[in-house]
Design a protein around this motif. Structure first.
Motif, PDB file in Angstrom:
ATOM      1  N   PRO A   1       5.353 -10.325  35.208  1.00 41.14           N
ATOM      2  CA  PRO A   1       4.702  -9.251  35.828  1.00 41.14           C
ATOM      3  C   PRO A   1       5.322  -7.976  34.722  1.00 41.14           C
ATOM      4  N   SER A   2       6.364  -7.740  34.453  1.00 41.84           N
ATOM      5  CA  SER A   2       6.741  -6.717  33.634  1.00 41.84           C
ATOM      6  C   SER A   2       6.065  -6.633  32.302  1.00 41.84           C
ATOM      7  N   GLN A   3       5.434  -7.872  31.950  1.00 43.43           N
ATOM      8  CA  GLN A   3       4.532  -7.508  30.580  1.00 43.43           C
ATOM      9  C   GLN A   3       3.264  -7.181  30.534  1.00 43.43           C
ATOM     10  N   VAL A   4       2.562  -7.014  32.185  1.00 41.76           N
ATOM     11  CA  VAL A   4       1.277  -6.643  32.125  1.00 41.76           C
ATOM     12  C   VAL A   4       0.896  -5.319  31.841  1.00 41.76           C
ATOM     13  N   ALA A   5       1.842  -4.290  32.151  1.00 41.19           N
ATOM     14  CA  ALA A   5       1.206  -2.668  31.758  1.00 41.19           C
ATOM     15  C   ALA A   5       1.241  -2.554  30.200  1.00 41.19           C
ATOM     16  N   PRO A   6       2.198  -3.075  29.599  1.00 41.07           N
ATOM     17  CA  PRO A   6       2.134  -2.983  28.055  1.00 41.07           C
ATOM     18  C   PRO A   6       1.043  -3.735  27.533  1.00 41.07           C
ATOM     19  N   ALA A   7       0.615  -4.861  27.849  1.00 40.45           N
ATOM     20  CA  ALA A   7      -0.523  -5.568  27.572  1.00 40.45           C
ATOM     21  C   ALA A   7      -1.795  -4.841  27.850  1.00 40.45           C
ATOM     22  N   ASN A   8      -1.736  -4.205  29.236  1.00 40.37           N
ATOM     23  CA  ASN A   8      -2.950  -3.570  29.544  1.00 40.37           C
ATOM     24  C   ASN A   8      -3.264  -2.367  28.672  1.00 40.37           C
ATOM     25  N   GLU A   9      -2.041  -1.772  28.189  1.00 41.74           N
ATOM     26  CA  GLU A   9      -2.534  -0.693  27.558  1.00 41.74           C
ATOM     27  C   GLU A   9      -2.546  -0.678  25.833  1.00 41.74           C
ATOM     28  N   THR A  10      -2.033  -1.996  25.366  1.00 36.24           N
ATOM     29  CA  THR A  10      -2.334  -2.231  24.079  1.00 36.24           C
ATOM     30  C   THR A  10      -3.813  -2.809  23.817  1.00 36.24           C
ATOM     31  N   PHE A  11      -4.187  -3.558  24.653  1.00 38.82           N
ATOM     32  CA  PHE A  11      -5.411  -4.156  24.522  1.00 38.82           C
ATOM     33  C   PHE A  11      -6.635  -3.542  25.034  1.00 38.82           C
ATOM     34  N   ALA A  12      -6.319  -2.235  25.539  1.00 46.92           N
ATOM     35  CA  ALA A  12      -7.413  -1.131  25.988  1.00 46.92           C
ATOM     36  C   ALA A  12      -7.492  -0.141  25.037  1.00 46.92           C
ATOM     37  N   PRO A  13      -8.771   0.409  24.702  1.00 39.99           N
ATOM     38  CA  PRO A  13      -9.167   1.521  23.725  1.00 39.99           C
ATOM     39  C   PRO A  13      -8.214   2.637  24.160  1.00 39.99           C
ATOM     40  N   SER A  14      -7.546   3.331  23.412  1.00 38.31           N
ATOM     41  CA  SER A  14      -6.512   4.447  23.713  1.00 38.31           C
ATOM     42  C   SER A  14      -7.731   5.710  23.988  1.00 38.31           C
ATOM     43  N   PRO A  15      -7.099   6.879  24.566  1.00 33.54           N
ATOM     44  CA  PRO A  15      -8.087   8.009  24.956  1.00 33.54           C
ATOM     45  C   PRO A  15      -8.469   8.586  23.288  1.00 33.54           C
ATOM     46  N   GLU A  16      -7.653   8.467  22.422  1.00 34.28           N
ATOM     47  CA  GLU A  16      -8.135   8.895  20.873  1.00 34.28           C
ATOM     48  C   GLU A  16      -9.205   8.158  20.595  1.00 34.28           C
ATOM     49  N   ALA A  17      -9.003   6.593  20.735  1.00 30.34           N
ATOM     50  CA  ALA A  17     -10.194   5.933  20.230  1.00 30.34           C
ATOM     51  C   ALA A  17     -11.468   6.253  20.612  1.00 30.34           C
ATOM     52  N   VAL A  18     -11.411   6.444  22.116  1.00 29.20           N
ATOM     53  CA  VAL A  18     -12.637   6.630  22.717  1.00 29.20           C
ATOM     54  C   VAL A  18     -13.225   7.933  22.178  1.00 29.20           C
TER      55      VAL A  18
END
Length: 288
Positions: free
Chosen positions: A222-239
């Motif tokens: 479960p500790s890997q969930v948040a980093p994966a979610n952040e990495t594989f989602a578009p960043s605010p800058e990318a949006v």
């Protein structure tokens, strides 16, 4: 653009662990693989099958994509696993060590004969040299197949390779799998990262997977969930960048060459920007 299915973080959960199955209802992962294979001892297989199928059929996992990983073709448990999973009707049935298009078709036929609902898709694990060489045919073998899942630990073993930072021994297999998935229009998930204490290593591997084109990553903790979610989602800058690029293109339509932040903009850039916004919106809806 077709609806985006978000699978940034897909967490393996042992089917023989009732506490883990319950905890999974509270985790922020996009998907779950309720596991009947590696995480379950032989003498616990039947009890785990009953528990996992009940969990998958419960409807208690919210918007998470819920899948069941069955034991592989040729094992003593495969047929019973597949029949029970089909009856439970999860979002997908995950099958390890799929090595050919013919196996995909046989699995689809078995699911349909067992009464699997249309919504239950097939996810094929790519874990062997044979699968890598046939991954293009596997990915396009059936409309019911909706994802490829890389089994990187097994690939390392089969290649007599080593686990090294940067995964040089696996880059050919990883790239071929992404190419096959994109041609077939299915999703593709990167393999697991084994050292749950190595946060920097995990982040680097997530970044590598994102850069290669993977939709998300399979996880073991479960500790890997948040980093994966952040990495594989578009960043605010990318949006923000995607919105600006689309606006500049639309404002300059008919004027010939359009530039945004000093770079030429063509239709292919606009398509990529629109996909970025679609993924960001899908992530937002998933979090509601």
């Amino acid at each position: 653009m077709t609806e985006i299915s978000v699978l940034r973080s897909v967490l393996y959960m042992p089917g023989s662990n009732a506490r883990a199955l319950e905890k999974a209802k509270t985790l922020a992962c996009d998907g779950l693989i309720l596991d009947l294979e590696d995480a379950v001892a032989p003498d616990a297989k039947e009890d785990a099958r009953a528990a996992v199928c009940a969990a998958a059929a419960s409807g208690e996992y919210g918007r998470r994509t819920v899948t069941i990983r069955v034991n592989g073709l040729g094992t003593a448990w495969h047929e019973a696993d597949l029949a029970a999973a089909a009856a439970a009707g999860p979002d997908a049935v995950v099958v390890p060590k799929v090595s050919s298009a013919a196996e995909v078709l046989a699995l689809v036929d078995a699911l349909e004969r067992a009464g699997a609902p249309e919504r239950t898709r097939l996810w094929a694990m790519i874990e062997t040299p044979t699968a890598v060489f046939d991954v293009r045919a596997i990915a396009s073998a059936s409309p019911r197949l909706s994802a490829l899942v890389l089994g990187t630990n097994d690939l390392v073993k089969e290649l007599y390779a080593e686990h090294v930072p940067g995964r040089a021994p696996l880059t050919t297999a990883l790239s071929l799998s992404v190419l096959a998935a994109r041609e077939a229009g299915v999703q593709v998930l990167d393999g697991v990262f084994n050292d749950t204490k190595d946060e920097a290593g995990f982040l680097a591997e997530c970044a590598q997977g994102r850069q290669m084109g993977f939709d998300g990553k399979t996880l073991i903790h479960p500790s890997q969930v948040a980093p994966a979610n952040e990495t594989f989602a578009p960043s605010p800058e990318a949006v923000e960048d995607a919105e600006g690029l689309i606006a500049a293109f639309e404002a300059g339509a008919g004027s010939g060459v359009v530039t945004y932040r000093g770079k030429m903009v063509e239709n292919l850039h606009v398509e990529s920007a629109r996909r970025t916004l679609a993924v960001a919106e899908a992530v937002r809806l998933l979090a509601e």
